[in-house]
Design an enzyme around this catalytic site. Structure first.
Site, PDB file in Angstrom:
ATOM      1  N   PRO A  91       0.831  -1.216   0.000  1.00  0.00           N
ATOM      2  CA  PRO A  91       0.000   0.000   0.000  1.00  0.00           C
ATOM      3  C   PRO A  91       0.862   1.262   0.000  1.00  0.00           C
ATOM      4  O   PRO A  91       1.867   1.331   0.720  1.00  0.00           O
ATOM      5  CB  PRO A  91      -0.805  -0.135   1.294  1.00  0.00           C
ATOM      6  CG  PRO A  91      -0.877  -1.605   1.526  1.00  0.00           C
ATOM      7  CD  PRO A  91       0.430  -2.167   1.045  1.00  0.00           C
ATOM      8  N   CYS A  92       0.460   2.259  -0.801  1.00  0.00           N
ATOM      9  CA  CYS A  92       1.376   3.363  -1.096  1.00  0.00           C
ATOM     10  C   CYS A  92       0.932   4.758  -0.654  1.00  0.00           C
ATOM     11  O   CYS A  92       1.612   5.734  -1.008  1.00  0.00           O
ATOM     12  CB  CYS A  92       1.654   3.391  -2.590  1.00  0.00           C
ATOM     13  SG  CYS A  92       0.177   3.387  -3.629  1.00  0.00           S
ATOM     14  N   PRO A  93      -0.168   4.968   0.098  1.00  0.00           N
ATOM     15  CA  PRO A  93      -0.561   6.340   0.436  1.00  0.00           C
ATOM     16  C   PRO A  93       0.522   7.136   1.153  1.00  0.00           C
ATOM     17  O   PRO A  93       0.599   8.360   0.998  1.00  0.00           O
ATOM     18  CB  PRO A  93      -1.781   6.136   1.346  1.00  0.00           C
ATOM     19  CG  PRO A  93      -2.341   4.820   0.952  1.00  0.00           C
ATOM     20  CD  PRO A  93      -1.149   3.978   0.602  1.00  0.00           C
TER      21      PRO A  93
END
Length: 387
Positions: A91-93
């Site tokens: 996940p990259c937020p």
């Protein structure tokens, strides 16, 4: 026999789909978010006309997994196969310009480090790492990624590239960092010693240059997928800007490839699952935003003869349909992500989770092109070394 693959952060399985289409066999998957697990199982069962139980998913946190437990679950023989791979896009937020920007200190950001820890423990023949462009464009994040690659550099040769989905025929401006790596023990057996030394030399240069934006590119060695007619598509074509909303006919500029135009994917959808699923809040903006106006943070309206902005949906913020006063549907978002039409998400899954898992994934077409090049590398290991 197909090369087996282990998948982390599976989501709806879009990266898995691309690998499968290229001939790999994804034998084990790990996804912690249960709604995504249900979406994945439903979608793959529909595609294969099978039972959802035919597609098991490990739902443990990546922090709790060990190489031994993964081996016991993934491989029926309980021993490592001669060749296998690991794929994942944590996940990259926390690395995204539009996200939290917490980097390695964020709950999601630290998952990148845990992913590389699993690589060290599992020692796959190859691995793929995928993340947002921000993990390279931001110095703090770039330092963190460099630390992670250092973890595996003793055992692997790697290559890294910022790829835009547009350049392989996806109608979406989506830039992502892709790392592809192969284990030195495998390369030692299939290429000559001088070539291996050359790759190791290039890797040392890559690691030293990663802290300097764009200076690492000339040291690439892997044959990254390209399609000539789409290469640098964002700058090589004259794209339309905006048109009044509701215009019945807008002629497509003759030089634009139809494959890169959103309008090409919004036709003949009536019979498909998930087409009638979309957010329906009431606002005058649905009638006022011009076709192709993506300048604002919210209420971005797609243009039928232009590519989509990055499909990153959340908090009900889904792009507007070019020609209708509503947001795009779940199926239309799937089309933009090049998900096959026989893949669907379950009726009981919330719209928020549907759009989130679609937007989190790698476009299937991009994943497939990368997987094809890896497959060719295994078929002929020396073909990529002349770059």
């Amino acid at each position: 026999m197909a090369i087996q693959v282990l998948s982390f952060f599976t989501g709806a399985g879009l990266l898995d789909l691309g690998m499968h289409q290229a001939g790999f066999d994804v034998v084990w998957r790990n996804e912690y978010h249960i709604p995504f697990v249900k979406g994945f199982k439903h979608g793959f069962a529909k595609m294969h006309d099978a039972c959802i139980d035919d597609f098991p998913v490990c739902t443990s946190s990546i922090e709790d997994l060990t190489p031994y437990s993964i081996r016991q679950e993934a491989f029926s023989s309980k021993i490592w196969p001669d060749l296998f791979g690991v794929i994942g896009g944590p996940p990259c937020p926390d690395f995204s310009v539009a996200g939290t920007n917490k980097g390695s200190f964020g709950d999601n950001g630290k998952l990148t480090g845990l992913y590389f820890d699993q690589i060290v423990g599992l020692q796959p023949t190859f691995f793929i790492f995928e993340n947002v462009k921000g993990i390279l464009s931001n110095l703090k994040h770039r330092e963190y990624l460099t630390e992670q690659i250092h973890k595996v550099s003793k055992d692997y040769v790697f290559d890294i590239k910022i790829m835009n989905s547009l350049d392989v025929g996806v109608a979406q401006d989506r830039e992502r960092v892709i790392v592809v790596a192969f284990h030195k023990s495998y390369l030692h057996d299939v290429i000559n010693a001088d070539d291996l030394k050359e790759l190791e030399s290039r890797n040392r240069l890559l690691l030293s240059k990663l802290l300097h934006p764009n200076s690492y590119k000339k040291h690439n060695w892997f044959t990254w997928p390209t399609i000539n007619k789409f290469e640098n598509a964002k700058s090589n074509f004259e794209w339309p800007t905006t048109n009044p909303f509701g215009a019945e006919e807008i002629t497509r500029p003759k030089n634009l490839p139809l494959e890169l135009c959103v309008g090409n994917y919004l036709e003949n959808l009536e019979h498909l699952d998930n087409q009638n699923e979309f957010f329906t809040p009431k606002s005058d903006k649905f009638f006022l935003v011009e076709e192709g106006d993506v300048s604002r943070k919210s209420f971005k309206r797609l243009h039928r003869w232009r590519y989509s902005p990055t499909a990153a949906y959340g908090n009900n913020e889904v792009h507007l349909h070019p020609m209708l006063p509503r947001r795009i549907s779940v199926r239309e978002a799937m089309r933009i992500q090049t998900i096959p039409d026989n893949f669907s998400l379950p009726r009981e899954m919330t719209l928020s989770n549907k759009f989130k898992t679609i937007g989190n994934g790698v476009p299937v077409k991009l994943a497939n092109h990368i997987a094809q090049e890896i497959y060719r590398f295994f078929d002929c290991p020396t073909y990529a070394l002349g770059n």
